[in-house]
Enzyme design. Sequence first.
Site, mmCIF file in Angstrom:
data_model
loop_
_atom_site.group_PDB
_atom_site.id
_atom_site.type_symbol
_atom_site.label_atom_id
_atom_site.label_comp_id
_atom_site.label_asym_id
_atom_site.label_seq_id
_atom_site.Cartn_x
_atom_site.Cartn_y
_atom_site.Cartn_z
ATOM 1 C CG HIS A 57 -1.626 -1.074 1.649
ATOM 2 N ND1 HIS A 57 -2.987 -1.108 1.479
ATOM 3 C CD2 HIS A 57 -1.294 -2.258 2.202
ATOM 4 C CE1 HIS A 57 -3.458 -2.268 1.909
ATOM 5 N NE2 HIS A 57 -2.451 -2.985 2.351
ATOM 6 C CE1 TYR A 58 -2.112 5.974 -2.550
ATOM 7 C CE2 TYR A 58 -0.742 5.262 -4.378
ATOM 8 C CZ TYR A 58 -1.911 5.807 -3.903
ATOM 9 O OH TYR A 58 -2.885 6.192 -4.779
ATOM 10 C CB THR A 59 0.353 6.106 4.128
ATOM 11 O OG1 THR A 59 1.311 7.099 3.723
ATOM 12 C CG2 THR A 59 1.065 4.896 4.714
ATOM 13 C CD GLU A 126 -1.068 1.303 4.424
ATOM 14 O OE1 GLU A 126 -0.641 2.126 3.586
ATOM 15 O OE2 GLU A 126 -2.266 0.997 4.550
ATOM 16 C CG HIS A 173 -5.296 -1.852 -0.831
ATOM 17 N ND1 HIS A 173 -5.591 -0.746 -0.085
ATOM 18 C CD2 HIS A 173 -6.303 -2.732 -0.600
ATOM 19 C CE1 HIS A 173 -6.726 -0.967 0.580
ATOM 20 N NE2 HIS A 173 -7.172 -2.155 0.284
ATOM 21 C CG ASP A 183 -3.277 1.604 -1.796
ATOM 22 O OD1 ASP A 183 -4.438 1.431 -2.179
ATOM 23 O OD2 ASP A 183 -2.840 1.144 -0.725
HETATM 24 ZN ZN LIG Z 1 -4.146 0.471 0.717
#
Ligand SMILES: [Zn+2]
Length: 285
Positions: A57-59, A126, A173, A183
């Site tokens: 993921h990225y946040t 993340e 994700h 993401d």
């Molecule tokens: Zn995510």
Amino acid sequence: MKRILLLLSLLGLSGCVGHRVAEKPVTNVIDHGDYAVYTYYYPSQEQDERVRFLIFHYTAADDKESLRLLTHGSVSAHYLIPSLPKQINGKPVVLQLVPENKRAWHAGVSGWAGRNNINDTSIGIEIVNDGFHDSAAGRQWIPYHKEQTVLAARLARDIIARYQIKPQNVLAHSDIAPLRKTDPGPQFPWQEMAPQGIGAWPDAATVAKYLHGLHRWSAGNVATIQQALATYGYTIPQTGKMDPETLRVISTFQMHFRPNNITGVADMETEAIALALVEKYCSPT
Ligand SMILES: [Zn+2]
């Protein structure tokens, strides 16, 4: 303790049971107060890992806000890679927010290859990254720092080895929630990760084979792409038509496997990559 020793001595005389099961010595005895457990005394061959997926993921937030959201918000992840990881003894440091044997709430409503609720069966990583900025010039995806992707690769390799996670189960994700998420986006270096044993990547020769000599931007077959992506694991309609949902899923697929053009158009290169992935990872063995 006295009772455990008594049990041990009884099992030592267990020839009367009919068949010998005590070839291996008891490896561990755990006292649970009013009962005891011999762990691995009868090891079953029929077992596998609960963790099957690794999700990146990225946040979409800075370091401080990412940490706040993931520790006091309604979401969480097992690991957080800061924007510029600290070093300890020359090694980059990742933050663990949830133990691996607990569920983290990172996937949400999700599905892959017929499985839903991917939180139940995954580890989530993340990475602090803004995601994208939209302007009149279009959408600008924010690159990851090299230090972040180096650390992500080291962490991922370790997790994949420990749980024996298949390449096609190392996912974005967006792959498992294509209508809701983007993401870790097209800047995530999947192509660089694959040779390090992290995730899937198609073989160039197989992609060329499925191009059938056609130009990569020429029109692909929507039904073929829908079918190939569903076989590979994506949740995608099987309408044979370019409906809005199909466009979104194809764009998600392109973010992962063809990041220089993520418009969602069903071109021949997209079709060839999808078929090459199915051939490499979904063939019956
Ligand atoms: Zn995510």
